[in-house]
Design a protein around this motif. Structure first.
Motif, PDB file in Angstrom:
ATOM      1  N   ARG A 194       0.813  -1.215   0.000  1.00  0.00           N
ATOM      2  CA  ARG A 194       0.000   0.000   0.000  1.00  0.00           C
ATOM      3  C   ARG A 194       0.846   1.266   0.000  1.00  0.00           C
ATOM      4  N   LYS A 195       2.090   1.190  -0.388  1.00  0.00           N
ATOM      5  CA  LYS A 195       2.985   2.335  -0.349  1.00  0.00           C
ATOM      6  C   LYS A 195       3.056   2.997  -1.719  1.00  0.00           C
ATOM      7  N   ARG A 196       3.298   4.329  -1.741  1.00  0.00           N
ATOM      8  CA  ARG A 196       3.427   5.065  -2.991  1.00  0.00           C
ATOM      9  C   ARG A 196       4.899   5.269  -3.317  1.00  0.00           C
ATOM     10  N   TYR A 197       5.196   5.270  -4.613  1.00  0.00           N
ATOM     11  CA  TYR A 197       6.578   5.406  -5.073  1.00  0.00           C
ATOM     12  C   TYR A 197       6.666   6.410  -6.202  1.00  0.00           C
ATOM     13  N   TYR A 198       7.810   7.074  -6.295  1.00  0.00           N
ATOM     14  CA  TYR A 198       8.153   7.850  -7.479  1.00  0.00           C
ATOM     15  C   TYR A 198       8.830   6.881  -8.443  1.00  0.00           C
ATOM     16  N   LEU A 199       8.584   7.047  -9.729  1.00  0.00           N
ATOM     17  CA  LEU A 199       9.204   6.193 -10.737  1.00  0.00           C
ATOM     18  C   LEU A 199      10.224   7.010 -11.524  1.00  0.00           C
TER      19      LEU A 199
END
Length: 76
Positions: free
Chosen positions: A26-31
């Motif tokens: 459920r974590k957000r990431y920058y790509l």
């Protein structure tokens, strides 16, 4: 390190990340994609200054009476 395959789901390319890498679901990431094609996932962190009040994070110069920058200093 594990192996994974990509698959298409609608307009997205899905990459399964093996559990051995212990990535939270459920974590957000920058790509970011490097010039060599490597894709990096960088975890987003909370913006520590989002709720700051005006002037809350101002730090005075320690030697303000000795040196005050004027903005015309020459850097070589």
């Amino acid at each position: 390190m594990g192996n994974s395959r990509t698959r298409r789901q609608g307009n997205f390319i899905i990459v399964k990340i093996p559990e051995i890498l212990a990535v939270s679901g459920r974590k957000r990431y920058y790509l970011h994609r490097n010039a060599d094609g490597a894709i990096l996932l960088v975890p987003r962190i909370r913006d520590y200054f989002a709720d700051a009040k005006d002037g809350e994070y101002v730090q005075q110069l320690e030697w303000e009476d000795i040196y005050v920058p004027l903005g015309r200093e020459k850097i070589e």
